[in-house]
Design a protein around this motif. Sequence first.
Motif, PDB file in Angstrom:
ATOM      1  N   GLN A   1     -27.498 -12.208   6.261  1.00  0.00           N
ATOM      2  CA  GLN A   1     -26.090 -12.603   6.374  1.00  0.00           C
ATOM      3  C   GLN A   1     -25.259 -11.576   7.147  1.00  0.00           C
ATOM      4  O   GLN A   1     -24.355 -11.938   7.890  1.00  0.00           O
TER       5      GLN A   1
ATOM      6  N   LYS B   1     -24.177 -20.974  11.182  1.00  0.00           N
ATOM      7  CA  LYS B   1     -24.282 -19.832  10.259  1.00  0.00           C
ATOM      8  C   LYS B   1     -25.298 -20.120   9.166  1.00  0.00           C
ATOM      9  O   LYS B   1     -26.008 -19.225   8.703  1.00  0.00           O
TER      10      LYS B   1
ATOM     11  N   ARG C   1     -29.907 -18.864   8.696  1.00  0.00           N
ATOM     12  CA  ARG C   1     -30.449 -18.244   7.471  1.00  0.00           C
ATOM     13  C   ARG C   1     -31.764 -18.889   7.045  1.00  0.00           C
ATOM     14  O   ARG C   1     -32.461 -18.361   6.174  1.00  0.00           O
TER      15      ARG C   1
ATOM     16  N   TRP D   1     -26.803 -23.649  -0.036  1.00  0.00           N
ATOM     17  CA  TRP D   1     -25.926 -22.601   0.503  1.00  0.00           C
ATOM     18  C   TRP D   1     -24.517 -23.136   0.745  1.00  0.00           C
ATOM     19  O   TRP D   1     -23.537 -22.449   0.510  1.00  0.00           O
TER      20      TRP D   1
END
Lengths: 183, 161
Positions: free
Chosen positions: A114, A128, A132, A179
């Motif tokens: 992150q 974003k 991950r 998430w």
Amino acid sequence: MIINAKEAFNPDTIERLVQRAQQGEQAAFEQLYQQCYRRVFGLCLRLLADQAHAEDATQEVFVQLWHKIAQFQGQSKFTTWLHSVTSNVAISYLRKQKNWLQKVVSLEDSGMEQAEIMQCQSLNGLDKLILRLPERARLVFVLHAVEGYRHEEVAGMLNMAVGSSKSQFHRARKLLQEWYDNE
Amino acid sequence: MSKPTFEQFLKQQLPRQQDQDQLPEPQRDLWQGIENAINMPDPASRARSPWIKLAGVAACVSAGLLSWQVIMTQPKQDTMAHMSAFFEQEKQTLLVKYEAQPALTKDWQGPLQELEEAEQAIKLALMKDPDNAALLKMLAQVYQQQLDLITKVHQPQWQQI
């Protein structure tokens, strides 16, 4: 650099630039680069989840493109062809990174940390989260959901079974949702 | 306003992933390197020499033998020691290969030393916890970064990027 949006999305302009680049006109190829580099870099970053590697792979895409552009027959849209060249270059770049070390330690690459993601400016909300994802789930999600390839095509590109592509896609969605809900 | 559901979020974001304002930007100018690379002499014409071809074949055979050795002789235990041994072999091969070639920057030894220090720190941690997958992965990454650094500073086609 200021990008003229109208100019940037004018397919006629891209078509003309491609034709000129096919004649060996390097100035036209540079203009083509200016219009397309963000698309190429964006796809490389989503697939590789590494800023520096994505930059290197973007350069590799355009070098290959210069050598292959004469082969583009115009049967599909140039951008479709460009995305396919980019996907193949990025996947083979990823394979090149996986050398003897991966044979010794067979661990799947996890996605970007992150903290690293925070350093990448200009990322949208979905990117974003995509960055991950662990490698296989990320590759499948980007190729299937973002790029629109069918699972059969994704499986061929990534050298995996169609069922694996589907299960990696579900894994990716599950992680992304987890998430997103926790944000 | 309430947060959209995940499905709504995906439905909204996915079609916009190719929009110019949604695309990320590289952090450096990439064109200069591309221009240099496409203006270099065609590597195919250089590779016509039979000696270069022969050297290429020899290199492929050596790489194949090394990979075979890695796979066949790799024991299940003591991963760190074997990883380190193979890394040293790879590193020495690269250093010998680029011995006579000038490096892109003079201060590349500095970053290499930092990576070597990181390698030592991870190895120390691994001695206490030899099966720690995260540490093994970190060690592998540090090794890879060292090899990448040595290769990058010596590769002529990318020297002017």
